[in-house]
Motif scaffolding. Structure first.
Motif, PDB file in Angstrom:
ATOM      1  N   ALA A  60       0.666  -1.175   0.261  1.00  0.00           N
ATOM      2  CA  ALA A  60       0.122  -0.239  -0.116  1.00  0.00           C
ATOM      3  C   ALA A  60       1.086   1.133  -0.239  1.00  0.00           C
ATOM      4  O   ALA A  60       0.547   1.982  -0.706  1.00  0.00           O
ATOM      5  CB  ALA A  60      -0.916  -0.071   1.329  1.00  0.00           C
ATOM      6  N   ARG A  61       2.035   0.898   0.241  1.00  0.00           N
ATOM      7  CA  ARG A  61       3.335   2.704   0.697  1.00  0.00           C
ATOM      8  C   ARG A  61       3.690   2.923  -0.169  1.00  0.00           C
ATOM      9  O   ARG A  61       4.161   4.066  -0.675  1.00  0.00           O
ATOM     10  CB  ARG A  61       3.507   2.430   1.920  1.00  0.00           C
ATOM     11  CG  ARG A  61       2.838   1.889   3.353  1.00  0.00           C
ATOM     12  CD  ARG A  61       4.200   1.693   4.463  1.00  0.00           C
ATOM     13  NE  ARG A  61       4.253   0.628   4.465  1.00  0.00           N
ATOM     14  CZ  ARG A  61       3.924  -0.319   4.956  1.00  0.00           C
ATOM     15  NH1 ARG A  61       3.142  -1.064   5.331  1.00  0.00           N
ATOM     16  NH2 ARG A  61       4.093  -2.157   4.644  1.00  0.00           N
ATOM     17  N   LEU A  97       5.612 -13.732   1.599  1.00  0.00           N
ATOM     18  CA  LEU A  97       5.796 -12.900   2.722  1.00  0.00           C
ATOM     19  C   LEU A  97       6.691 -12.879   3.351  1.00  0.00           C
ATOM     20  O   LEU A  97       6.953 -14.196   4.220  1.00  0.00           O
ATOM     21  CB  LEU A  97       4.521 -12.140   2.637  1.00  0.00           C
ATOM     22  CG  LEU A  97       3.858 -11.035   2.326  1.00  0.00           C
ATOM     23  CD1 LEU A  97       2.366 -10.173   2.683  1.00  0.00           C
ATOM     24  CD2 LEU A  97       4.845  -9.504   2.063  1.00  0.00           C
ATOM     25  N   GLU A  98       7.361 -12.373   3.939  1.00  0.00           N
ATOM     26  CA  GLU A  98       8.262 -12.467   5.645  1.00  0.00           C
ATOM     27  C   GLU A  98       7.543 -13.150   6.556  1.00  0.00           C
ATOM     28  O   GLU A  98       7.759 -14.188   7.627  1.00  0.00           O
ATOM     29  CB  GLU A  98       8.298 -11.211   5.885  1.00  0.00           C
ATOM     30  CG  GLU A  98       9.791 -11.366   6.930  1.00  0.00           C
ATOM     31  CD  GLU A  98      10.268  -9.997   7.725  1.00  0.00           C
ATOM     32  OE1 GLU A  98       9.547  -9.125   6.765  1.00  0.00           O
ATOM     33  OE2 GLU A  98      10.926  -9.668   8.789  1.00  0.00           O
ATOM     34  N   ASP A 122       7.970   0.929  -0.822  1.00  0.00           N
ATOM     35  CA  ASP A 122       8.091   1.495   0.815  1.00  0.00           C
ATOM     36  C   ASP A 122       9.523   0.900   1.209  1.00  0.00           C
ATOM     37  O   ASP A 122      10.766   1.166   1.634  1.00  0.00           O
ATOM     38  CB  ASP A 122       7.414   1.635   2.330  1.00  0.00           C
ATOM     39  CG  ASP A 122       6.915   0.486   2.325  1.00  0.00           C
ATOM     40  OD1 ASP A 122       6.437  -0.511   1.895  1.00  0.00           O
ATOM     41  OD2 ASP A 122       7.002   0.872   3.789  1.00  0.00           O
ATOM     42  N   LEU A 123       9.983  -1.032   1.236  1.00  0.00           N
ATOM     43  CA  LEU A 123      10.718  -1.807   2.382  1.00  0.00           C
ATOM     44  C   LEU A 123      10.949  -2.645   0.933  1.00  0.00           C
ATOM     45  O   LEU A 123      10.211  -3.327   0.952  1.00  0.00           O
ATOM     46  CB  LEU A 123       9.745  -2.140   2.970  1.00  0.00           C
ATOM     47  CG  LEU A 123      10.254  -3.108   3.778  1.00  0.00           C
ATOM     48  CD1 LEU A 123      11.016  -2.547   5.542  1.00  0.00           C
ATOM     49  CD2 LEU A 123      10.234  -4.193   4.387  1.00  0.00           C
ATOM     50  N   GLY A 128       9.582 -11.118  -2.393  1.00  0.00           N
ATOM     51  CA  GLY A 128       8.733 -11.872  -2.584  1.00  0.00           C
ATOM     52  C   GLY A 128       7.685 -11.063  -3.854  1.00  0.00           C
ATOM     53  O   GLY A 128       6.798 -11.164  -4.369  1.00  0.00           O
ATOM     54  N   THR A 129       6.791  -9.757  -2.521  1.00  0.00           N
ATOM     55  CA  THR A 129       6.482  -8.634  -3.478  1.00  0.00           C
ATOM     56  C   THR A 129       6.510  -7.951  -4.788  1.00  0.00           C
ATOM     57  O   THR A 129       6.321  -7.943  -5.481  1.00  0.00           O
ATOM     58  CB  THR A 129       5.954  -7.281  -2.065  1.00  0.00           C
ATOM     59  OG1 THR A 129       5.561  -8.202  -0.919  1.00  0.00           O
ATOM     60  CG2 THR A 129       4.842  -6.604  -2.739  1.00  0.00           C
TER      61      THR A 129
END
Ligand code: PRP
Ligand code: ADE
Length: 174
Positions: A60-61, A97-98, A122-123, A128-129
């Motif tokens: 989302a970020r 995901l983590e 953002d990160l 994976g994302t």
């Protein structure tokens, strides 16, 4: 007192959303006018002399960052969203995901063959994302020129994973 660096604007929340996760909370960076501008300027910098046709933001970020980056570049913005959120026809890509697994989607007409795409989030943790985002862009015929993040968590291997796919990875801090 020394001027604040970008890293100083990000807070870490232990055990969110699960025990053992050190959650890097960038909302404190977004809320600060100097921090937010510095972040958008720095994200753009490595790509300033490249042709970019669209910016893709990962939910989302990545929407907040990608929208600002696209505006600054005067190009379009494309959201890649969690399953079931986009209203028109989509392509889907599963990923790990983590903490857990999920599916990302993109509208199947959002990117044209040969368009040069900057992916923003953002990160970077496991990668994976971002890998799911890259695969969706490439399945639509787009060319990923680079992936830009605020934070890279190097112990989780995301950078290596993306670089092994041939990607250019830029991150502003660890
Ligand atoms: C976070 C972050 C990245 C992703 C990175 O999003 O914003 O998108 O995790 O992790 P990875 O490199 O291991 O894939 P999150 O999954 O928490 O979703 P949200 O932004 O919708 O809250
Ligand atoms: N996504 C995956 N791991 C994360 C972390 N440690 N902080 C913020 N977002 C994340």
């Amino acid at each position: 007192m020394a001027r604040k660096t970008l890293r100083d604007y990000i807070r870490t929340i232990p055990d969110f959303p699960h025990e053992g996760i050190m959650f890097r909370d960038v909302t404190t960076l977004f809320a600060d006018p100097r921090g937010f501008r510095m972040c958008i300027d720095q994200l753009l910098h490595p790509f300033a002399d490249q042709r970019i046709d669209k910016v893709v933001g990962l939910e989302a970020r990545g929407f907040i960052l990608g929208g600002a980056v696209a505006h600054q570049l005067s190009v379009g913005f494309v959201p890649i969203r969690k399953k079931g959120k986009l209203p028109a026809a989509t392509l889907s890509q599963e990923y790990q995901l983590e903490y857990g697994s999920a599916t990302m989607e993109v509208h199947d007409d959002a990117i044209l063959e040969g368009e040069r795409i900057l992916i923003v989030d953002d990160l970077l943790a496991t990668g994976g994302t971002a890998e799911a985002g890259i695969k969706l862009v490439e399945r639509l015929g787009g060319v990923v020129t680079g992936c830009a993040f605020i934070v890279d968590l190097p112990d989780l291997g995301g950078r290596k994973r993306l670089e092994d796919m041939g990607m250019t990875v830029e991150a502003l801090c660890a």
